[in-house]
Write a protein that holds these residues in place. Structure first.
Motif, PDB file in Angstrom:
ATOM      1  N   GLU A  92      -1.285   6.088  -2.765  1.00  0.00           N
ATOM      2  CA  GLU A  92      -1.786   6.537  -1.466  1.00  0.00           C
ATOM      3  C   GLU A  92      -2.966   5.671  -1.029  1.00  0.00           C
ATOM      4  OE1 GLU A  92      -1.876  10.844  -0.704  1.00  0.00           O
ATOM      5  OE2 GLU A  92      -3.986  10.535  -0.245  1.00  0.00           O
ATOM      6  N   ASP A  93      -3.872   5.411  -1.980  1.00  0.00           N
ATOM      7  CA  ASP A  93      -5.049   4.567  -1.665  1.00  0.00           C
ATOM      8  C   ASP A  93      -4.602   3.138  -1.358  1.00  0.00           C
ATOM      9  OD1 ASP A  93      -6.661   6.731  -2.108  1.00  0.00           O
ATOM     10  OD2 ASP A  93      -6.970   6.266  -4.227  1.00  0.00           O
ATOM     11  N   ILE A  94      -3.633   2.684  -2.136  1.00  0.00           N
ATOM     12  CA  ILE A  94      -3.136   1.311  -1.913  1.00  0.00           C
ATOM     13  C   ILE A  94      -2.531   1.198  -0.509  1.00  0.00           C
ATOM     14  CG2 ILE A  94      -1.379  -0.360  -2.669  1.00  0.00           C
ATOM     15  CD1 ILE A  94      -1.748   0.857  -5.528  1.00  0.00           C
ATOM     16  N   PHE A  95      -1.740   2.187  -0.172  1.00  0.00           N
ATOM     17  CA  PHE A  95      -1.081   2.205   1.150  1.00  0.00           C
ATOM     18  C   PHE A  95      -2.119   2.208   2.271  1.00  0.00           C
ATOM     19  CE2 PHE A  95       0.522   4.761   4.728  1.00  0.00           C
ATOM     20  CZ  PHE A  95       1.609   3.986   5.104  1.00  0.00           C
ATOM     21  N   VAL A  96      -3.104   3.113   2.118  1.00  0.00           N
ATOM     22  CA  VAL A  96      -4.127   3.235   3.172  1.00  0.00           C
ATOM     23  C   VAL A  96      -4.926   1.940   3.291  1.00  0.00           C
ATOM     24  CG1 VAL A  96      -6.249   4.448   3.836  1.00  0.00           C
ATOM     25  CG2 VAL A  96      -4.268   5.747   3.023  1.00  0.00           C
ATOM     26  N   SER A  97      -5.203   1.345   2.177  1.00  0.00           N
ATOM     27  CA  SER A  97      -6.004   0.116   2.248  1.00  0.00           C
ATOM     28  C   SER A  97      -5.265  -0.985   2.995  1.00  0.00           C
ATOM     29  CB  SER A  97      -6.377  -0.356   0.833  1.00  0.00           C
ATOM     30  OG  SER A  97      -5.275  -0.985   0.224  1.00  0.00           O
ATOM     31  N   HIS A  98      -3.964  -1.062   2.768  1.00  0.00           N
ATOM     32  CA  HIS A  98      -3.170  -2.081   3.470  1.00  0.00           C
ATOM     33  C   HIS A  98      -3.068  -1.792   4.967  1.00  0.00           C
ATOM     34  CE1 HIS A  98      -1.918  -4.692   0.267  1.00  0.00           C
ATOM     35  NE2 HIS A  98      -1.556  -3.656  -0.484  1.00  0.00           N
ATOM     36  N   VAL A  99      -2.835  -0.555   5.257  1.00  0.00           N
ATOM     37  CA  VAL A  99      -2.679  -0.199   6.670  1.00  0.00           C
ATOM     38  C   VAL A  99      -4.005  -0.384   7.403  1.00  0.00           C
ATOM     39  CG1 VAL A  99      -2.230   1.712   8.259  1.00  0.00           C
ATOM     40  CG2 VAL A  99      -0.740   1.356   6.283  1.00  0.00           C
ATOM     41  N   THR A 100      -5.073   0.043   6.773  1.00  0.00           N
ATOM     42  CA  THR A 100      -6.394  -0.106   7.391  1.00  0.00           C
ATOM     43  C   THR A 100      -6.700  -1.583   7.630  1.00  0.00           C
ATOM     44  OG1 THR A 100      -7.072   1.831   6.154  1.00  0.00           O
ATOM     45  CG2 THR A 100      -8.826   0.542   7.179  1.00  0.00           C
ATOM     46  N   ALA A 101      -6.387  -2.363   6.627  1.00  0.00           N
ATOM     47  CA  ALA A 101      -6.640  -3.804   6.764  1.00  0.00           C
ATOM     48  C   ALA A 101      -5.816  -4.383   7.905  1.00  0.00           C
ATOM     49  CB  ALA A 101      -6.308  -4.503   5.451  1.00  0.00           C
ATOM     50  N   ALA A 102      -4.591  -3.971   7.976  1.00  0.00           N
ATOM     51  CA  ALA A 102      -3.715  -4.499   9.041  1.00  0.00           C
ATOM     52  C   ALA A 102      -4.206  -4.074  10.416  1.00  0.00           C
ATOM     53  CB  ALA A 102      -2.294  -3.998   8.825  1.00  0.00           C
ATOM     54  N   GLU A 103      -4.629  -2.859  10.522  1.00  0.00           N
ATOM     55  CA  GLU A 103      -5.127  -2.357  11.808  1.00  0.00           C
ATOM     56  C   GLU A 103      -6.442  -3.033  12.167  1.00  0.00           C
ATOM     57  OE1 GLU A 103      -3.868   0.010  14.054  1.00  0.00           O
ATOM     58  OE2 GLU A 103      -2.040  -0.337  12.914  1.00  0.00           O
ATOM     59  N   GLY A 104      -7.284  -3.274  11.132  1.00  0.00           N
ATOM     60  CA  GLY A 104      -8.603  -3.890  11.365  1.00  0.00           C
ATOM     61  C   GLY A 104      -8.511  -5.358  11.667  1.00  0.00           C
ATOM     62  N   LEU A 105      -7.464  -5.960  11.225  1.00  0.00           N
ATOM     63  CA  LEU A 105      -7.322  -7.403  11.433  1.00  0.00           C
ATOM     64  C   LEU A 105      -6.252  -7.656  12.482  1.00  0.00           C
ATOM     65  CD1 LEU A 105      -7.386  -8.521   7.709  1.00  0.00           C
ATOM     66  CD2 LEU A 105      -9.163  -8.957   9.397  1.00  0.00           C
ATOM     67  N   ALA A 106      -6.485  -7.065  13.629  1.00  0.00           N
ATOM     68  CA  ALA A 106      -5.503  -7.237  14.697  1.00  0.00           C
ATOM     69  C   ALA A 106      -5.359  -8.705  15.025  1.00  0.00           C
ATOM     70  CB  ALA A 106      -5.954  -6.473  15.931  1.00  0.00           C
ATOM     71  N   GLY A 107      -4.176  -9.118  15.151  1.00  0.00           N
ATOM     72  CA  GLY A 107      -3.915 -10.525  15.466  1.00  0.00           C
ATOM     73  C   GLY A 107      -3.798 -11.361  14.211  1.00  0.00           C
ATOM     74  N   SER A 108      -4.234 -10.816  13.081  1.00  0.00           N
ATOM     75  CA  SER A 108      -4.081 -11.569  11.835  1.00  0.00           C
ATOM     76  C   SER A 108      -2.780 -11.155  11.174  1.00  0.00           C
ATOM     77  CB  SER A 108      -5.244 -11.264  10.905  1.00  0.00           C
ATOM     78  OG  SER A 108      -6.449 -11.630  11.520  1.00  0.00           O
ATOM     79  N   GLU A 109      -2.508 -11.791  10.076  1.00  0.00           N
ATOM     80  CA  GLU A 109      -1.256 -11.513   9.405  1.00  0.00           C
ATOM     81  C   GLU A 109      -1.533 -11.237   7.947  1.00  0.00           C
ATOM     82  OE1 GLU A 109       3.155 -13.359   9.763  1.00  0.00           O
ATOM     83  OE2 GLU A 109       1.429 -14.686   9.704  1.00  0.00           O
ATOM     84  N   LEU A 110      -0.986 -10.137   7.471  1.00  0.00           N
ATOM     85  CA  LEU A 110      -1.107  -9.827   6.062  1.00  0.00           C
ATOM     86  C   LEU A 110       0.203 -10.173   5.397  1.00  0.00           C
ATOM     87  CD1 LEU A 110      -2.900  -6.399   6.147  1.00  0.00           C
ATOM     88  CD2 LEU A 110      -3.692  -8.393   4.926  1.00  0.00           C
ATOM     89  N   VAL A 111       0.121 -10.968   4.381  1.00  0.00           N
ATOM     90  CA  VAL A 111       1.372 -11.346   3.722  1.00  0.00           C
ATOM     91  C   VAL A 111       1.286 -11.053   2.228  1.00  0.00           C
ATOM     92  CG1 VAL A 111       1.993 -13.138   5.352  1.00  0.00           C
ATOM     93  CG2 VAL A 111       0.560 -13.701   3.401  1.00  0.00           C
ATOM     94  N   GLU A 112       2.415 -10.818   1.683  1.00  0.00           N
ATOM     95  CA  GLU A 112       2.524 -10.643   0.228  1.00  0.00           C
ATOM     96  C   GLU A 112       3.259 -11.853  -0.272  1.00  0.00           C
ATOM     97  OE1 GLU A 112       5.147 -10.319  -2.934  1.00  0.00           O
ATOM     98  OE2 GLU A 112       5.917  -9.920  -0.947  1.00  0.00           O
TER      99      GLU A 112
END
Lengths: 447, 283
Positions: free
Chosen positions: B247-267
């Motif tokens: 749950e924490d992992i999921f939230v951290s990714h989503v928060t990061a994605a929302e906070g970094l609008a215009g950026s790209e999160l990749v695995e």
């Protein structure tokens, strides 16, 4: 096209459909039982109403006295058990009170009061005798009878006929006596007589009645047979959430659509065929007693369908079922619930009756113009066939027009189902809205 | 036998998704990108979990894989068959289970299983045997002749799972399979999926329930706004984020994605070939 897939899907559709009470009712029970029950109820009601009306005594008021040289007419009117003359008085509720006593003379009552009573429907007719005008006035003892009645009321029309009939009988008797007095024989009196002979046989009359009924009921029943299944197999699947299940099976989409289409058409053909059989079996038992005594042909009426008419009826039922199935499924495909589907398909069902009106002229046969009108043309083709009339070029035209309409519907269905949101059930709107949206988008894209 | 990264010896994955995209037109919102360049694979004997909030694009992705929807970009292969080129073969290779795929209410259990086995191309001469084995396996025998509409939700669930695997497909898709189920039925569902995984099926599992994904999935892809934010085993995701609970992992990714609008999160190379497990933000 994978026939195995279609067979499996078709079997599943049919099995499910025949386990649904509404479909069984509409496709089997209604066609088998509705027609005889409706016909029986209709004729029983008509007979009852007719008997009831005939049993009524007509209430008549005499507002101007009969000329003195005609005591026989006066006696004839007074003695008629179906006529009751107003004595000029009313009940406390303002109702009619007839003269009493067999020997009582017909009183002349107040004209205004009689008119008021006629308007209030407490009286059926007002009778007055007047002096004729012009040359007719020179004839001794001549008179003119006027009958006031209300055409809107069956009972009033019947009173007119009864009074008029009495006067006509009296005139005929008077003319016969006058002719005899002048030395004319009976043959000389009845000169330029008109005699009517009905050359139709009992078979002709039976075929005529069967043709009228089969052509009408077959169209209605095939449409009814397609109605519920077309909604059930499209909107019903969406409502039950089995649509997406079906979209994920390993069959081609085309097989799914073809199986559904054939299943709806099958049930339409079944409904139509059962109805024709029920009609054929029961029409004699229902109509023969009601028609007895109408005429010589009616007395020997026989309900037979020419052998060559059966294939024509089968072809007609199949053509109608394929057309109705396609048209109804196109509309129902837009619905997301059974109720919506019914509402969307209803117009097609009612539209069936419009072309039927065109073919409702009893003496008309297929014409090039009628053969161009879908549904009406098949109805007429079947009626002609039952009557033993086979106009082959027009039959070919009828089938070509029907086939063309079916192909048009199928091409439209294919185009519509090409839209993903429709195939997946995501589209939220009607067929008409879809057309409007697409047309609007198309225009916008071009702009 | 659960699949693990080291055991991924199958030369060709059962499911191979590359840069998959789906856009649609919405009157109010204009063009909506429901799925925006997803890439992942799923191998036989593996449960691959798609984890995301409602509207993340999980169901749209799975619907494209089951050929209910057509992709607007990228490619997806199921047992080597491309979803747009051979949709019937794709559908015959998979079983699709979701809350929106109901059973035919007027068929009974046996008829249901026979229909789905036949229509999905299971050999005709083996249909009866296959159906009987499913009836025995799921304990459907007592009510196999009862119409589905008369069954309890637990009974329906068993018939529904059985119909999903009636044709013995190598790939199974379970889209939020426990939605609407009580605790016991949900546990049973999870157990059945485990068994199917152990039989060598490639399983795609979507859920927004963290505990289920944690317990069941060999690898997890976190999806948000149609994009894959992270992909890896649970341990790999923990290692990459330093967080323990999914749950924490999921939230951290989503928060990061929302906070970094215009950026790209990749695995790793989540946008293309999959492989790495690390999660990083990219410009």
């Amino acid at each position: 096209m994978n026939l195995r897939e279609i067979r499996i899907l078709y079997g599943r559709e049919l099995r499910s459909a025949l386990r649904e009470r509404t479909i069984v009712f509409n496709t089997i029970l209604l066609p088998v039982f509705l027609y005889p029950v409706i016909l029986w109820a209709m004729f029983t009601a008509l007979t009852f109403i007719q008997g009831r009306n005939e049993g009524f005594t007509s209430r008549v008021a005499l507002v101007a006295a009969l000329p003195s040289p005609h005591p026989v007419l006066a006696e004839s009117l007074r003695a008629d058990a179906n006529l009751s003359f107003w004595n000029g008085e009313t009940t406390s509720a303002g109702g009619f009170v007839g003269i009493s006593g067999d020997r009582a003379a017909i009183p002349v009552v107040d004209s205004a009061a009689a008119h008021a009573l006629l308007r209030n429907r407490e009286l059926d007719a007002v009778l007055l005798f007047t002096e004729p005008d012009g040359e007719a006035a020179a004839l001794a003892g001549n008179f003119e009878a006027r009958i006031l009645f209300d055409r809107a009321i069956d009972r009033s029309r019947r009173a007119r006929d009864r009074v008029s009939g009495r006067i006509d009988d009296y005139r005929a008797g008077w003319l016969a006596r006058e002719a005899e007095r002048m030395g004319l024989s009976e043959a000389e009196q009845v000169r330029f007589a008109v005699r009517q002979d009905d050359v139709s046989t009992g078979e002709d009359l039976g075929a005529f009645l069967l043709g009228q009924m089969i052509s009408l009921f077959l169209v209605i029943m095939v449409a009814l047979g397609c109605f519920v299944p077309s909604v059930d197999t499209t909107a019903g699947e969406r409502e039950r959430s089995t649509w997406e299940t079906l979209m994920t099976v390993g069959a081609a989409r085309r097989s799914v659509v073809v199986a559904k289409y054939l299943h709806v058409a099958t049930l339409g053909i079944l409904a139509g065929s059962l109805n024709v059989i029920a009609l054929f079996i029961s029409i004699g038992a229902v109509l023969r007693p009601l028609l007895s005594g109408v005429g010589a042909a009616a007395d020997t009426i026989s309900f037979q369908i020419p052998l060559a008419a059966w294939p024509m009826m089968i072809v007609g039922a199949v053509a109608l079922a394929l057309f109705f199935s396609a048209a109804m499924m196109i509309l129902a495909a837009f619905a997301r619930s059974f109720k919506d589907g019914q509402a969307m398909v209803q117009p097609v069902y009612w539209m069936v009756f419009l072309p039927l009106l065109l073919g409702s002229q009893t003496d008309a046969t297929l014409t090039p113009a009628l053969a161009s009108i879908p549904v009406a043309n098949v109805s007429m083709m079947i009626r002609d066939a039952v009557n033993g009339v086979f106009l082959w070029p027009l039959i070919a035209q009828t089938l070509a027009v029907t086939l063309g309409t079916i192909v048009l519907c199928l091409v439209s269905a294919r185009a519509i189902l090409g839209f993903e949101e429709l195939m997946t059930g995501a589209y939220d709107g009607s067929f008409w809205r879809f057309l409007k949206d697409r047309a609007w988008r198309g225009r916008r894209a071009k702009a | 036998m659960a699949w693990s990264k080291g055991e991924g010896m199958t030369p060709r994955p059962a499911v191979d998704v590359r840069d998959l995209r789906k856009s649609f037109w919405d009157e109010g919102r204009g063009e909506v990108r429901a799925v925006d360049g997803l890439s992942f694979t799923c191998h036989p004997g593996e449960v691959f979990g798609l984890l995301g909030a409602n509207g993340a694009g999980k169901t749209t992705t799975l619907r494209m894989l089951s050929t209910v929807l057509r992709p607007t970009g990228g490619s997806a292969r199921v047992m080597g068959h491309e979803v747009q080129e051979a949709p019937e073969r794709v559908r015959r290779s998979l079983g699709f289970y979701s809350a929106s795929t109901a059973l035919y209410p007027r068929l009974n259990g046996r008829e249901t299983l026979e229909f789905f086995a036949r229509i999905n191309g299971y050999p005709e001469e083996r249909v009866r045997g296959r159906v009987q084995s499913l009836i025995d396996r799921f304990g459907i025998g007592e009510y196999e002749k009862a119409r589905v509409e008369k069954l309890s939700s637990g009974m329906k669930q068993k018939v529904s799972i059985a119909r999903t695997i009636a044709h013995d497909p190598p790939v199974l898709i379970f889209d939020e399979p426990t939605v609407g189920l009580d605790v016991l039925n949900a546990l049973e569902m999870v157990q059945v999926i485990r068994e199917l995984r152990d039989e060598g099926k490639a399983i795609l599992f979507s859920s927004h329930i963290m505990s289920e994904v944690e317990k069941l999935c060999d690898r997890i892809g976190i999806v948000h706004r149609g994009r894959l934010l992270a992909l890896g085993t649970l341990d790999e995701l923990r290692e990459a984020t330093g967080l323990h609970y999914l749950e924490d992992i999921f939230v951290s990714h989503v928060t990061a994605a929302e906070g970094l609008a215009g950026s790209e999160l990749v695995e790793g190379d989540a946008g293309g070939e999959e492989g790495g497990t690390g999660v990083e933000a990219a410009d």
